[in-house]
Design a protein around this motif. Structure first.
Motif, PDB file in Angstrom:
ATOM      1  N   UNK A 118      -2.478  -0.145  -1.255  1.00 17.17           N
ATOM      2  CA  UNK A 118      -2.416   1.299  -1.038  1.00 17.17           C
ATOM      3  C   UNK A 118      -2.003   1.656   0.383  1.00 17.17           C
ATOM      4  N   UNK A 119      -2.522   0.912   1.356  1.00 13.94           N
ATOM      5  CA  UNK A 119      -2.201   1.183   2.762  1.00 13.94           C
ATOM      6  C   UNK A 119      -0.726   0.910   3.040  1.00 13.94           C
ATOM      7  N   UNK A 120      -0.207  -0.210   2.508  1.00 17.31           N
ATOM      8  CA  UNK A 120       1.207  -0.534   2.724  1.00 17.31           C
ATOM      9  C   UNK A 120       2.099   0.514   2.055  1.00 17.31           C
ATOM     10  N   UNK A 121       1.699   0.978   0.878  1.00 16.91           N
ATOM     11  CA  UNK A 121       2.445   2.054   0.211  1.00 16.91           C
ATOM     12  C   UNK A 121       2.487   3.297   1.101  1.00 16.91           C
ATOM     13  N   UNK A 122       1.343   3.620   1.719  1.00 18.20           N
ATOM     14  CA  UNK A 122       1.265   4.790   2.599  1.00 18.20           C
ATOM     15  C   UNK A 122       2.134   4.617   3.837  1.00 18.20           C
ATOM     16  N   UNK A 123       2.162   3.406   4.406  1.00 20.66           N
ATOM     17  CA  UNK A 123       2.960   3.147   5.605  1.00 20.66           C
ATOM     18  C   UNK A 123       4.453   3.284   5.306  1.00 20.66           C
ATOM     19  N   UNK A 124       4.890   2.718   4.183  1.00 17.98           N
ATOM     20  CA  UNK A 124       6.304   2.815   3.823  1.00 17.98           C
ATOM     21  C   UNK A 124       6.690   4.270   3.601  1.00 17.98           C
ATOM     22  N   UNK A 125       5.830   5.017   2.923  1.00 12.09           N
ATOM     23  CA  UNK A 125       6.115   6.435   2.680  1.00 12.09           C
ATOM     24  C   UNK A 125       6.176   7.210   3.992  1.00 12.09           C
ATOM     25  N   UNK A 126       5.236   6.934   4.901  1.00 15.81           N
ATOM     26  CA  UNK A 126       5.226   7.631   6.191  1.00 15.81           C
ATOM     27  C   UNK A 126       6.488   7.326   6.983  1.00 15.81           C
ATOM     28  N   UNK A 168       4.387  12.574  -2.039  1.00 16.65           N
ATOM     29  CA  UNK A 168       2.998  12.428  -1.594  1.00 16.65           C
ATOM     30  C   UNK A 168       2.010  12.294  -2.744  1.00 16.65           C
ATOM     31  N   UNK A 169       2.271  12.972  -3.856  1.00 16.45           N
ATOM     32  CA  UNK A 169       1.363  12.886  -5.001  1.00 16.45           C
ATOM     33  C   UNK A 169       1.348  11.476  -5.571  1.00 16.45           C
ATOM     34  N   UNK A 170       2.518  10.851  -5.650  1.00 17.05           N
ATOM     35  CA  UNK A 170       2.601   9.482  -6.164  1.00 17.05           C
ATOM     36  C   UNK A 170       1.919   8.500  -5.217  1.00 17.05           C
ATOM     37  N   UNK A 171       2.108   8.702  -3.909  1.00 18.48           N
ATOM     38  CA  UNK A 171       1.434   7.852  -2.921  1.00 18.48           C
ATOM     39  C   UNK A 171      -0.087   7.981  -3.066  1.00 18.48           C
ATOM     40  N   UNK A 172      -0.564   9.201  -3.205  1.00 18.48           N
ATOM     41  CA  UNK A 172      -2.008   9.452  -3.258  1.00 18.48           C
ATOM     42  C   UNK A 172      -2.656   8.837  -4.486  1.00 18.48           C
ATOM     43  N   UNK A 181      -8.684   6.325   0.330  1.00 23.73           N
ATOM     44  CA  UNK A 181      -7.891   7.508   0.679  1.00 23.73           C
ATOM     45  C   UNK A 181      -7.909   7.739   2.181  1.00 23.73           C
ATOM     46  N   UNK A 182      -9.096   7.550   2.795  1.00 20.13           N
ATOM     47  CA  UNK A 182      -9.223   7.727   4.246  1.00 20.13           C
ATOM     48  C   UNK A 182      -8.354   6.722   4.987  1.00 20.13           C
ATOM     49  N   UNK A 183      -8.340   5.459   4.529  1.00 19.14           N
ATOM     50  CA  UNK A 183      -7.532   4.426   5.183  1.00 19.14           C
ATOM     51  C   UNK A 183      -6.038   4.731   5.060  1.00 19.14           C
ATOM     52  N   UNK A 184      -5.630   5.194   3.907  1.00 16.63           N
ATOM     53  CA  UNK A 184      -4.217   5.511   3.686  1.00 16.63           C
ATOM     54  C   UNK A 184      -3.782   6.674   4.569  1.00 16.63           C
ATOM     55  N   UNK A 185      -4.630   7.678   4.699  1.00 17.30           N
ATOM     56  CA  UNK A 185      -4.289   8.823   5.541  1.00 17.30           C
ATOM     57  C   UNK A 185      -4.270   8.413   7.012  1.00 17.30           C
TER      58      UNK A 185
END
Length: 233
Positions: A118-126, A168-172, A181-185
């Motif tokens: 989840x975190x890597x997904x969030x980083x790539x999206x960011x 963002x919805x797909x990432x979440x 969720x906190x780590x991803x944000x």
């Protein structure tokens, strides 16, 4: 997929980037360099991780390579920051869940892998939030990631994440718990330039899609701000 190992290498490379030096390999200190090309041509996994991270962060934005990344020891450090934020929030909110926050630094291996994904997904999206990863940059990132991991499944997953439209919805939807969720944000906060309108708008929508409590969101932003203030000028 061994997402945890790849993510840890990427995050740990941040401190060497911030100090404008190639990571040490086999006990030898690399030459001083702040140029992405030098990082990409460096030998050893650490230098390759630095190059891939620099590309993900977006050197084309004119920022110092690695200018907003974790410098506290990789994935576990992200968990520590999230744990602090979550704990502060719990103490301030009577309605907050009780009990020890189950952040990534306090979980068994199988759950660490889930959080890492989840975190890597969030980083790539960011990294895509300003809309400027082009085909050439994607090819460079793919090449660097391939040098870090031989996991074909993981390489393919990353390639698909880079190629898909930003959502963002797909990432979440990857967040399986409030701590995750906190780590991803938090990881997203540490990746983006909040002065960039598109990136700030992405963060706002991501927090909404993650259903983060306003108090927890504020604590995460405080932890990110403190971490970034400790970076070298």
């Amino acid at each position: 997929m061994n997402t945890r190992g790849l993510l840890d290498q990427l995050l740990k490379s941040g401190q060497d980037l911030l100090q404008n030096k190639a990571p040490a390999q086999s006990g030898q200190q690399g030459g001083v360099s702040s140029q992405l090309g030098s990082l990409l041509s460096g030998a050893g996994g650490g230098a390759l991780a630095a190059g891939a991270l620099g590309l993900l962060l977006g050197s084309k934005k004119g920022r110092k390579v690695g200018g907003q990344v974790l410098t506290y020891g990789g994935l576990a450090a992200l968990g520590v920051l999230a744990y602090k934020a979550y704990g502060n929030w719990q103490r301030q909110q009577a309605s907050a869940p009780r009990g020890e926050p189950q952040t990534v630094d306090r979980l068994p291996p199988a759950q660490v892998e889930q959080h890492s994904h989840g975190i890597l997904r969030a980083i790539v999206a960011a990294a895509k939030a300003d809309g400027h990863i082009d085909d050439r940059e994607r090819q460079l990132i793919d090449g660097e990631i391939a040098k870090l991991t031989s996991d074909i499944e993981l390489q393919g997953w990353l390639d698909r994440e880079l190629a898909k439209p930003l959502d963002p919805a797909e990432v979440a939807r990857a967040a399986q718990s409030e701590e995750m969720a906190a780590e991803m944000y938090l990881a997203s906060l540490l990746m983006v330039d909040e002065e960039n309108f598109m990136e700030r708008a992405y963060l706002n929508e991501l927090s909404r899609q993650l259903s983060l409590d306003a108090g927890l969101k504020a604590e995460l932003e405080s932890q990110a701000k403190t971490a970034l203030q400790q970076l070298p000028a």
